[in-house]
Design a protein around this motif. Sequence first.
Motif, short mmCIF file in Angstrom:
data_model
loop_
_atom_site.label_atom_id
_atom_site.label_comp_id
_atom_site.label_asym_id
_atom_site.label_seq_id
_atom_site.Cartn_x
_atom_site.Cartn_y
_atom_site.Cartn_z
N GLU A 169 0.83 -1.21 0.00
CA GLU A 169 0.00 0.00 0.00
C GLU A 169 0.87 1.26 0.00
O GLU A 169 0.53 2.25 -0.66
N ARG A 172 1.96 1.81 -3.43
CA ARG A 172 0.89 2.40 -4.22
C ARG A 172 0.79 3.90 -3.96
O ARG A 172 0.64 4.70 -4.90
N HIS A 176 1.21 7.04 -6.54
CA HIS A 176 0.26 8.15 -6.74
C HIS A 176 0.99 9.50 -6.68
O HIS A 176 0.78 10.37 -7.54
N ARG A 295 -10.40 1.62 -1.97
CA ARG A 295 -9.13 1.56 -2.67
C ARG A 295 -8.06 2.52 -2.14
O ARG A 295 -6.90 2.39 -2.52
N ALA A 297 -5.04 4.05 -0.43
CA ALA A 297 -3.88 3.34 0.14
C ALA A 297 -3.73 3.62 1.63
O ALA A 297 -3.44 2.70 2.41
N GLU A 469 -4.57 3.89 -9.88
CA GLU A 469 -3.23 3.88 -10.45
C GLU A 469 -3.25 3.04 -11.72
O GLU A 469 -4.19 2.28 -11.95
N PRO A 506 -8.02 -3.22 -5.19
CA PRO A 506 -6.76 -3.55 -5.84
C PRO A 506 -6.19 -4.83 -5.28
O PRO A 506 -6.07 -4.98 -4.06
#
Length: 519
Positions: A169, A172, A176, A295, A297, A469, A506
């Motif tokens: 996470e 991710r 971003h 979703r 993170a 993403e 995700p």
Amino acid sequence: MTTSSKFALSSGLVAALLLSGCASLVPQPLTPDEITATSAADREQMQRAVEPLQGALTLEEAMARAVKYNLERRTRVLEQALAQGQLDVGRYEQLPKLMANAGYRHRDEELITRSRNAVNGRLSESDPFISTARTAWATDLTFTWSLLDFGQSYYATRQNADRVLIAAERKRKALHILLQDVRTAFWRTASAQKLRGEVRATLAAASAALADSRKAEAERLRNPVDALRYQRQLLENVRLLEAIEQELSTARIELAALVNLPLARNLSVVEPAQMPDRRWLELPVDKMEELAIARNADLREAFYNTRIAADETRRALLRQFPGLSFSYGPHYSTDDYLINDHWREAGLQLSFNLLGLLSAPAQKRLAETGEAVALQRRMATQMAVLTQLHLARQQYANALAQLERADTIWKVDTDLASHATRREQAQTQTKLEQVAAQTAAILSQLRRYQALSQAQAAAGRLQASLGMEPELEAPDVPLAQLTQSVSASLRQWDEAQVTDLLGATPPAPARAEAAPAVR
């Protein structure tokens, strides 16, 4: 020299060598040559396997290069690989222990013992006995298993598994932020590329007008005060143009650093035709909140931290149980006095720390407090995520409004600059008015690009709040294929196609991405 003397001498030599080695350890600073060589190797490693840029850089390729080659992202990949490695190692902690031991012992004197009569307390008058050899080897292979250690290792492994997901996470989230930075730097580079020629041409025209004015002032062809006012206005325009040029001069370097290209390279970019639109604002807010909760993170990391805290509570309670351990294994000794020099030994042990009962309530309260803190943080994170979503949505709406206004002003200033140029060519107005009109048009165009960059950044923040993403394949996918994936994701984002993502989370990778090779 006797055997005992040789043994004592060798032991003394070993101890002296160890002490001298410890005393000789001093700090060794790096030399300039070592730093230079290491830095050169690092630079070579940074550019290794980076595909050279062919032609102009598009936004899709810039994002793909950042995903594939950015050094900060490589660090996140390594962090996830480290967390995965800790999980793999932790799984083996649940296995029983199979200890292989080998030892050697030596006595410089025989172990001679006497016996004492248990009734009258007198020593035995018989000759003393030797029951142990002076020198012997002993080996054993012992299998041990502890129920308490197994339980502790089980919950520790569950926590490490959640930490792997947390690392994913965080990767991710870093992705971003990286894509937002690439978007901002790309549009700043595009504006610099678009305005560079116009800024320099206007600066040249302003310098020529300034030279003409100073010449007219020197020849007394104009009133000195009027000439100075004329020069003052020209210099003010020059100052504005130079400030624009300085502001945009760093954009190329920032973009090159993000996509891991040589910093000295003169990048050229291709401005995308797709512009931000209002379709994101047409999505129902409740659907966007649902997507963000599923979703985002930061929020997903908070959920995993809550599970880790719950497992820590179970581990604290498990420590209060008795420890049950079992051992079994063969033994062997070269002691000549042993009749049975081979034997097998088994044991079962139950242990319980009675004084540990005193700290049990405090440990339980501590663990429950930690779980409550994690739960509260999760709720606070959820509120922060929803707040961030609504702020990002409002900022995107404001940025679109500013973009539309800046675009309108730019078109008006561009028409005024065109009229000023034609009038100057027809010699119906001064060059100062032409330079001022061109400067105003350049400033309007700069503000338009700034508004466009802010709109793109607001769109990136909104998509990051929603946890969106690019759909990435394996880390070793070719750059061209990765660019196509990013392009497809950009089209989906630009068209606000989030219906397929609603209700879908995700997927967490079963294994961490392969870390890049590092020497």
